[in-house]
Scaffold this motif. Sequence first.
Motif, PDB file in Angstrom:
ATOM      1  N   ILE A   1      28.012   8.719  29.088  1.00 30.78           N
ATOM      2  CA  ILE A   1      28.573   7.356  29.170  1.00 30.78           C
ATOM      3  C   ILE A   1      28.760   6.803  27.753  1.00 30.78           C
ATOM      4  CG2 ILE A   1      28.149   5.003  29.987  1.00 30.78           C
ATOM      5  CD1 ILE A   1      26.777   6.216  32.414  1.00 30.78           C
ATOM      6  N   GLU A   2      27.808   7.128  26.889  1.00 29.81           N
ATOM      7  CA  GLU A   2      27.941   6.713  25.489  1.00 29.81           C
ATOM      8  C   GLU A   2      29.204   7.303  24.864  1.00 29.81           C
ATOM      9  OE1 GLU A   2      26.209   4.610  23.692  1.00 29.81           O
ATOM     10  OE2 GLU A   2      24.716   4.164  25.249  1.00 29.81           O
ATOM     11  N   LYS A   3      29.586   8.494  25.380  1.00 30.62           N
ATOM     12  CA  LYS A   3      30.794   9.143  24.842  1.00 30.62           C
ATOM     13  C   LYS A   3      32.057   8.650  25.534  1.00 30.62           C
ATOM     14  CE  LYS A   3      28.578  13.602  23.927  1.00 30.62           C
ATOM     15  NZ  LYS A   3      28.480  14.949  24.519  1.00 30.62           N
ATOM     16  N   GLY A   4      31.878   7.692  26.458  1.00 29.67           N
ATOM     17  CA  GLY A   4      33.053   7.139  27.123  1.00 29.67           C
ATOM     18  C   GLY A   4      33.483   7.900  28.362  1.00 29.67           C
TER      19      GLY A   4
ATOM     20  N   GLU B   1      30.545  15.241  33.653  1.00 37.65           N
ATOM     21  CA  GLU B   1      29.962  14.041  34.229  1.00 37.65           C
ATOM     22  C   GLU B   1      29.409  14.306  35.629  1.00 37.65           C
ATOM     23  OE1 GLU B   1      33.045  14.694  33.649  1.00 37.65           O
ATOM     24  OE2 GLU B   1      34.322  14.111  35.333  1.00 37.65           O
TER      25      GLU B   1
ATOM     26  N   PHE C   1      30.335   0.400  32.502  1.00 33.80           N
ATOM     27  CA  PHE C   1      31.611   1.078  32.284  1.00 33.80           C
ATOM     28  C   PHE C   1      32.605   0.121  31.628  1.00 33.80           C
ATOM     29  CE2 PHE C   1      31.240   4.456  35.902  1.00 33.80           C
ATOM     30  CZ  PHE C   1      30.356   5.167  35.109  1.00 33.80           C
TER      31      PHE C   1
ATOM     32  N   LYS D   1      31.846  -0.475  28.023  1.00 38.34           N
ATOM     33  CA  LYS D   1      32.191   0.663  27.172  1.00 38.34           C
ATOM     34  C   LYS D   1      33.686   0.938  27.177  1.00 38.34           C
ATOM     35  CE  LYS D   1      27.801   2.050  26.701  1.00 38.34           C
ATOM     36  NZ  LYS D   1      27.129   1.818  25.433  1.00 38.34           N
ATOM     37  N   GLY D   2      34.398   0.177  27.977  1.00 38.76           N
ATOM     38  CA  GLY D   2      35.840   0.402  28.066  1.00 38.76           C
ATOM     39  C   GLY D   2      36.204   1.666  28.819  1.00 38.76           C
ATOM     40  N   ILE D   3      35.362   2.061  29.767  1.00 36.48           N
ATOM     41  CA  ILE D   3      35.670   3.253  30.554  1.00 36.48           C
ATOM     42  C   ILE D   3      36.449   2.800  31.781  1.00 36.48           C
ATOM     43  CG2 ILE D   3      34.704   5.170  31.883  1.00 36.48           C
ATOM     44  CD1 ILE D   3      32.170   4.903  30.136  1.00 36.48           C
ATOM     45  N   SER D   4      37.653   3.353  31.954  1.00 33.92           N
ATOM     46  CA  SER D   4      38.449   2.893  33.087  1.00 33.92           C
ATOM     47  C   SER D   4      38.019   3.607  34.361  1.00 33.92           C
ATOM     48  CB  SER D   4      39.940   3.117  32.829  1.00 33.92           C
ATOM     49  OG  SER D   4      40.158   4.490  32.675  1.00 33.92           O
TER      50      SER D   4
END
Lengths: 237, 475
Positions: free
Chosen positions: A170-173, A195, A215, A218-221
Amino acid sequence: MDKIRVGIFNLSSCEGCLVQILNLEDILLNILKTFEVECRVLGTIGKSEPYDIAFVEGSVMSIEDEMELKKIRGASRILVALGECACHGGNFLVKDFDVDEINEMFPGSQKWYSHPIERYVRVDYRIPGCPIDKEEFFTVFKSLLLEKFPEQASFTVCSECILKENSCLIEKGVACMGPITRGGCKAICPTFNRECYGCRGLNDDANIDGLLHTFKEKGISIQPYMLPSKKGEVKRS
Amino acid sequence: MKEVVIDPVTRIEGHAKVTIFLDEDDTVKEARFHVTDFRGFEKFCEGRPYYEMPSLTARTCGICPVSHLLASAKACDQIASVEVPEGGERLRRLMHFGQIIQSHALNFFYLSSPDLLLGMDSEPSKRNIFGLIKEHPEFARRGIMLRKFGQQIIERLSGKRIHSGEWIVPGGVRTPLTKEKCEMILNETPEALKMIQKTLDEFKNRIDKFREEIENFGNFPTYYLGLVSKDGLLEHYDGFIRVVGPKGEIVADKLDPKKYFEYIGEAVEPWSYMKFPYYKPVGYPMGVYRVGPLARLNIVTKCGTPYADKELREYKKFGENGVVESTFLYHYARLIEILYSIEKVKEMLEDQKVLDENVQAKSYTCRSEGIGVAEAPRGTLIHHYKVDRDGKITWANMIIATENNNLAYNMAITQVAKKYVRGKRLTEGILNRVEAVIRAFDPCLSCATHAWGEMPLTIHLYDHRGREVDRLIQD
């Protein structure tokens, strides 16, 4: 004393969980010698009803599946749902494919949405995962022989992943479901840099909103199909 | 016409049913193999992003997930318009050899050998892996250990034995092979080699006992189809499609697997959910072809490894013009392929290149279509996807190894039924012979039902007026 009778059955499935049982190579010979095992794939069927323990793999996708499942339940003392398909309906649930369309293509196929077996019968224990973890299977099997029902893992995939000192996806997006998914798989997917996609189902106190919030931060779509809410939720046509 | 039904078929992967039709004078007219389940893979993949496809479609089958992963990943490589680095390709191949070893061992030792070692007419309740463990413990153990060798290659590469979709990905594989794990596998190869050679020797020593089976179990001319390497050697991962005719003549060579639809047609029959692929230039149903171990050894002149080539020369004596026809000899071919795979594993691991850390190329969606072809343990496997601009699947088609043999199954069970079914009465031994010929093909019905349905085996016998005169159910 009579041998303990064990049944292994598959409904609609890939039979991978059965193969995982066969993968217990070193102890397999002893299991087969010690118990009376009934399994169609191995060519030993119809002799040993009723069952002390029945393991059912696969989900219910047709009226035949439903009838077979009910027959198994009627003949077994303990019934264990084996794997993601039996526990949650399997990856068929990634999309509620159009049943009408399929019935048009293949008239009389009488197919439904994929359902977890708990919708039709009482389930005494669940071993989740796609496929199941063979060591977990063996541990549960031993406990059941002693009439004990081991507790389901109460920790998440995330906890196991941290213990393995993996770097966080998650840290890596990457949209990883580890924080809300029930553990016990030794965090195998994140360990191989992939993942978690939640094959073991939601953990008891899963905080879905919290994960969605993270999410977002972190800007994870997130695509709608990625949400785990469908797991275990079933519709019938 | 009379009809006999076997339902369910046992000791096969999946659920199946057989129907035998009798003439007015009670001779067998035809037999049919039905698949009765339906799982809808091609449908539910629609709308998913293409890079999920290897992981999703691996779930088609728990016995040969690696083959699905490979065919799927190769289709995705094309969509991503990416060339897999050599290191990645090498590891994909290595894992596939592990897959072939374990899958072939499952069929031969667990499912088929009870017939071969205990006898076709032996007591049915003992004619299974349990009976085998009792009567031939060393042999059963060898089967378990050979499967383990194959499964451990998969596990050591990907951390997981089944559905390793986290490891084989579009563009290559996720992680390189470590030196430590390479040595672990390498150390186990001599033992595995010994085990398969011993099994082959035993099989050859007993083969005279099976003259009748070789003669009658699906022994007929067909076309043979499969991948060969660019040098015409045995190939399971890439290469060209070669089609060999009934007399051993190469009727088509260097066909592009991506153009499969130009030479493979798919027919549908109302009585089975499984499609009937055929070789298009010859037409349906004359264009019946077989795939899998027997077909692969028929289309090549050499395997490419020393021990396997020696065995191949001996094996080819059972045929003419380099083509072996009897379905029963699928077992023999399967053992040679295990031997070949173990030799290849050894060869690959002894080369330092296998430790290459450059294993994955990354890219974005570039093309709207991808076709991946691989040789699964049971034969040629094709995955074909179309995607939209966002990389979501809009259409998917899979031709499964087991499906390719569909026409041949029906010919084979018809032949066995004609030989053994006499009049209206069925015996367990007859039933088992019909099942045994199906087992020889090693159909994987979890796979074949990726779209279609499930099938345990029952035999129904119908008379010429369509009345059911006998039924034998395997229970």
